[in-house]
Motif scaffolding. Structure first.
Motif, PDB file in Angstrom:
ATOM      1  N   ALA A 101       6.615  10.212   3.152  1.00  0.00           N
ATOM      2  CA  ALA A 101       5.735   9.490   2.826  1.00  0.00           C
ATOM      3  C   ALA A 101       6.203   8.016   2.174  1.00  0.00           C
ATOM      4  O   ALA A 101       5.554   6.879   2.711  1.00  0.00           O
ATOM      5  N   ARG A 125       0.613  -0.982  -0.131  1.00  0.00           N
ATOM      6  CA  ARG A 125      -0.021   0.077   0.101  1.00  0.00           C
ATOM      7  C   ARG A 125       0.976   1.330  -0.028  1.00  0.00           C
ATOM      8  O   ARG A 125       2.004   1.428   0.479  1.00  0.00           O
ATOM      9  N   SER A 126       0.528   2.098  -0.558  1.00  0.00           N
ATOM     10  CA  SER A 126       1.517   3.405  -0.675  1.00  0.00           C
ATOM     11  C   SER A 126       0.560   4.746  -0.752  1.00  0.00           C
ATOM     12  O   SER A 126      -0.701   4.792  -1.010  1.00  0.00           O
ATOM     13  N   TYR A 127       0.997   5.734  -0.109  1.00  0.00           N
ATOM     14  CA  TYR A 127       0.606   7.028  -0.313  1.00  0.00           C
ATOM     15  C   TYR A 127       0.450   7.650  -1.537  1.00  0.00           C
ATOM     16  O   TYR A 127      -0.044   8.801  -1.812  1.00  0.00           O
ATOM     17  N   ASP A 128       1.560   7.128  -2.383  1.00  0.00           N
ATOM     18  CA  ASP A 128       1.497   7.552  -3.791  1.00  0.00           C
ATOM     19  C   ASP A 128       1.941   9.282  -3.777  1.00  0.00           C
ATOM     20  O   ASP A 128       1.310   9.950  -4.415  1.00  0.00           O
ATOM     21  N   GLN A 129       2.835   9.415  -2.990  1.00  0.00           N
ATOM     22  CA  GLN A 129       3.458  10.888  -2.974  1.00  0.00           C
ATOM     23  C   GLN A 129       4.778  11.037  -2.834  1.00  0.00           C
ATOM     24  O   GLN A 129       5.355   9.974  -2.541  1.00  0.00           O
ATOM     25  N   ASP A 157       5.413   4.501   3.786  1.00  0.00           N
ATOM     26  CA  ASP A 157       4.966   3.162   2.927  1.00  0.00           C
ATOM     27  C   ASP A 157       5.510   1.788   3.632  1.00  0.00           C
ATOM     28  O   ASP A 157       4.904   0.986   3.299  1.00  0.00           O
TER      29      ASP A 157
END
Length: 211
Positions: free
Chosen positions: A14, A5-9, A18
């Motif tokens: 961040a 799962r990732s914050y995608d930042q 992750d």
């Protein structure tokens, strides 16, 4: 293995979260700073974690290069988990997090579990300016030891008596240890006040006894 799962930042904080932001991950690191641990040992010292979650976190940590899993030679022949160099780099992160969270230890809740070695990392921080060596610590809840100035690839602390002769021995209560972690009390002041008994003849013990 569950997908990451990732914050995608595009942010270093961040990205770090992750890898270590999932519940239990940093506490697993805390336990593995003591050196290689069996799955059953980790489960025993992480009260509240389910077997499924622990197994999942360990797999994720291995995938992310924080831990490795290896089989011990006979007669043990059991699998153990240990930190990689990358995983050990989280020591100052845990110490800083513990220092930030120390004021929250003002009241111990009836449901709070406690292990003596959970005080190792805050105490290690307080000991570092006095020199290097092995310090054996006796608390109400049990005994542990810390390696002050530990080698880069060695354990930071351990449960029970030290496997080698300690350079210094400390005896104190949990309240004093908590006050040290919160910054309410310094190590020299606690020793002068008689709240910590110091024994041993090594340079580290002598440095601790100096006014």
């Amino acid at each position: 293995m569950s997908p990451r799962r990732s914050y995608d930042q595009y942010c270093s904080a961040a990205r770090a979260l992750d890898a270590v932001g999932d519940r239990w991950t940093l506490l697993i690191v805390r336990e593995l700073l003591a050196g290689p641990r069996r799955y059953t040992d980790l489960h025993a010292d992480l009260p509240g974690v389910s077997t499924d979650v622990l197994a999942s976190r360990l797999k994720d940590m291995e995938r992310d290069g924080l831990t490795t899993r290896r089989r011990m030679p006979p007669p043990g022949a059991v699998y153990v988990y240990e930190l990689t160099c990358r995983g050990r780099e989280l020591l100052p992160v845990l110490q800083a997090l513990g220092e930030w969270g120390a004021p929250l230890l003002a009241d111990r809740r009836p449901t709070d579990a406690v292990r003596a070695h959970w005080f190792a990392l805050p105490l290690l921080r307080a000991l570092e300016r006095f020199g290097e060596g092995v310090v054996h610590v006796r608390l109400d809840e049990g005994e542990f030891y810390v390696h002050v100035g530990a080698a880069a690839d060695g354990p930071v602390y351990g449960e029970g008596p030290a496997p080698e002769e300690a350079d210094a021995r400390l005896s104190l209560d949990t309240e004093t240890c908590t006050a040290l972690g919160r910054g309410d009390l310094t190590l020299p002041d606690a020793i002068r006040a008689g709240r910590i008994a110091v024994s041993g003849e090594g340079p580290l013990a002598k440095a601790l006894r100096e006014p």
